[in-house]
Design an enzyme around this catalytic site. Structure first.
Site, short mmCIF file in Angstrom:
data_model
loop_
_atom_site.label_atom_id
_atom_site.label_comp_id
_atom_site.label_asym_id
_atom_site.label_seq_id
_atom_site.Cartn_x
_atom_site.Cartn_y
_atom_site.Cartn_z
N LYS A 1 25.27 34.14 41.41
CA LYS A 1 26.33 33.43 40.68
C LYS A 1 25.81 32.07 40.19
CE LYS A 1 29.94 35.82 43.25
NZ LYS A 1 30.62 35.90 44.56
N SER B 1 39.21 50.84 42.03
CA SER B 1 40.48 51.52 42.29
C SER B 1 41.64 50.61 41.92
CB SER B 1 40.57 51.99 43.75
OG SER B 1 40.42 50.89 44.60
N LEU C 1 33.54 52.94 35.47
CA LEU C 1 32.42 53.39 36.28
C LEU C 1 32.54 52.77 37.66
CD1 LEU C 1 29.50 52.79 33.69
CD2 LEU C 1 31.04 54.77 33.89
N1 LIG Z 1 31.13 39.53 48.09
C1 LIG Z 1 31.60 38.59 47.14
C2 LIG Z 1 32.65 39.23 46.29
C3 LIG Z 1 32.96 38.44 45.10
O1 LIG Z 1 32.12 38.11 44.27
C4 LIG Z 1 32.19 37.40 47.87
O2 LIG Z 1 32.35 37.47 49.08
O3 LIG Z 1 32.47 36.40 47.20
#
Ligand SMILES: N[C@@H](CC=O)C(=O)O
Ligand SMILES: NC(=O)C1=CN([C@@H]2O[C@H](COP(=O)(O)OP(=O)(O)OC[C@H]3O[C@@H](n4cnc5c(N)ncnc54)[C@H](O)[C@@H]3O)[C@@H](O)[C@H]2O)C=CC1
Ligand code: NA
Length: 438
Positions: A212, A23, A16
């Protein structure tokens, strides 16, 4: 629902999203399909790719029939073994993941925003469906950190995790520090290189790192932390002057995610915060350059561990996605599922005011007798002990630069309010936390 335990039949995989990460996943899955099949013990068949628009030029050697704009129909086929979600965002990613699990597929996702907002719901659905939900790519890209927290450190007691977990902001701060690049040029470059989120505000305002941090804190402390529990400050207010001040102190400025287990009179609790901080050049995190990430874990028995590597970009993220794909496909083949969610500790999340650290405070002052004593009095009022103080400039350019000993965040915030109100003080031009300095 796909209930059959596949033994030798091909495992059916749907993808998805086919952007930066998707890609690259499709390309590697096609190129390395035979080798991955040997590692899994069964062939894998990519049966569909959901995209937003058909006909977009994609540098992929895949039949046009694989592509569909109907992601809901794809996940509802009923014969899928694994669904890889790399669309991002909350909806429709959430409903697609839930539908995939309901129809008997395990899920691999890189979607930290969704996991940090509603992980409990997804884990519960996976448990009910007796399927896996794997998300190594969601934190620190290619770096193995989810599995170490879920499995390798499952027998230890993690006390603190300090991480650089956003590649885009580290790339920008590193460019500001080393080449003197401007903020917006560095952000443009990070976007061009595929590091930034679809909306880069998520990066520069700290939302991505906060998501995160929520995931890390939940796994590290076996509890539930959502993005709303994480104190968040981004890097948009970091100035070239802050970068210079940090350098003068033997530090660099980094956007840090800090997750801690804290003992309180009422028992253990957790604290999770994301903010720019000055970090001593001698600390291992200070040497993390460009879009690299690093996660520094302190645990009772293991001591200090550092996980380091590329934190963003199509190929590194696809590496983590494919690792998860192999792992959940092996489980599907044996009709088992992995460790799942452990939030049994059920710890309170403390307000940032209770976090303790050191501070670097720059105060623009009138250059006259008594100013230092007045400012020092304000610090003493809230029991914030000063480690060093120096004056820079003279006359209308005078500035006091104060570095404190460890203090409560709330006490420091109250001190700054009092200092700001002093009539000899023109402005408190910068307040930054300091980590890793002796
Ligand atoms: N946008 C995020 C991508 C990875 O999680 C980052 O810049 O770390
Ligand atoms: N780019 C990176 O370095 C990393 C990204 N991630 C995460 O991976 C996920 C994907 O990120 P990127 O590939 O960078 O984003 P992207 O924006 O390049 O790709 C997402 C793709 O999904 C497509 N899409 C949106 N809605 C759709 C729908 N309803 N049906 C089908 N396709 C749809 C978009 O058209 C786009 O092509 C996000 O969750 C992101 O946070 C995680 C780690 C690193
Ligand atoms: Na990772």
């Amino acid at each position: 629902m796909n209930t059959a335990a596949p033994s030798d039949r091909p495992l059916k995989v749907a993808l998805l999203g086919c952007g930066v990460v998707g890609s690259e996943v499709a390309r590697l899955l096609t190129r390395d399909g035979d080798e991955l099949a040997r590692r899994i013990g069964a062939p894998i068949e990519l049966v569909g790719i959901a995209v937003r628009r058909l006909g977009r030029a994609r540098d992929l050697d895949l039949p046009a029939e694989l592509f569909t704009t109907d992601a809901h129909a794809l996940v509802a086929r009923g014969d899928l073994d694994v669904v890889v979600e790399v669309i991002g965002g909350i909806e429709p990613a959430r409903e697609l993941i839930l539908a995939a699990l309901e129809h008997g597929a395990s899920v691999v996702t890189a979607n930290k925003a969704l996991l940090a907002e509603d992980g409990a719901h997804l884990f519960e659905a996976a448990e009910k469906a007796e399927r896996d939900i794997a998300f190594e790519a969601a934190v620190a890209g290619a770096i193995p950190i989810i599995r170490p927290l879920q499995e390798s450190l499952a027998g230890d007691a993690v006390q603190r995790v300090l991480g650089i977990v956003n590649g885009t902001t580290n790339f920008i701060l590193d460019a500001m520090t080393t080449t003197g690049a401007g903020f917006s040029d560095a952000l443009d470059e990070a976007q061009r290189l595929g590091y930034a989120e679809a909306d880069p505000t998520a990066d520069v305002e700290g939302f991505d790192a906060a998501a995160k941090a929520a995931i890390i804190a939940s796994l590290a402390f076996h509890t539930r932390v959502t993005i709303g529990d994480v104190h968040r400050e981004g890097i948009t207010d970091v100035t070239a002057a802050d970068v210079r001040s940090a350098d003068e102190m033997g530090c660099v400025v980094k956007l840090l995610a800090i997750c801690e287990k804290i003992s309180t009179p009422d028992g253990d609790a957790v604290s999770a915060r994301v903010h720019p901080a000055m970090i001593a050049k001698s600390h291992p995190l200070a040497s993390v350059r460009g879009a690299f990430n690093a996660v520094f874990v302190e645990s009772e028995s293991a001591g200090q561990l550092m996980f380091y590597g590329p934190g963003a970009g199509g190929a590194p993220t696809a590496s983590a996605v494919l690792g998860d794909l192999v792992s959940v496909a092996r489980n599907r083949r044996q009709d088992v599922h992995g460790p799942g969610d452990t939030a049994h500790a059920d710890l309170d999340v403390l307000d940032v005011g209770r976090a303790r650290t050191r501070y670097h405070v720059s105060i623009d002052v009138d250059d006259r007798a008594g100013v230092l004593a007045s400012v020092a009095d304000a610090f003493a009022q809230y029991d914030v002990s000063i480690k060093t103080v120096r004056q820079e400039g003279h006359g209308s350019d005078a500035q006091l630069v104060i570095v404190t000993h460890e203090a409560d965040d709330a006490a420091l915030a109250a001190t700054v309010e009092v200092v700001r109100a002093l009539d000899m003080v023109r402005d408190v031009s910068s307040v930054m936390r300091v980590e890793g300095l002796n």
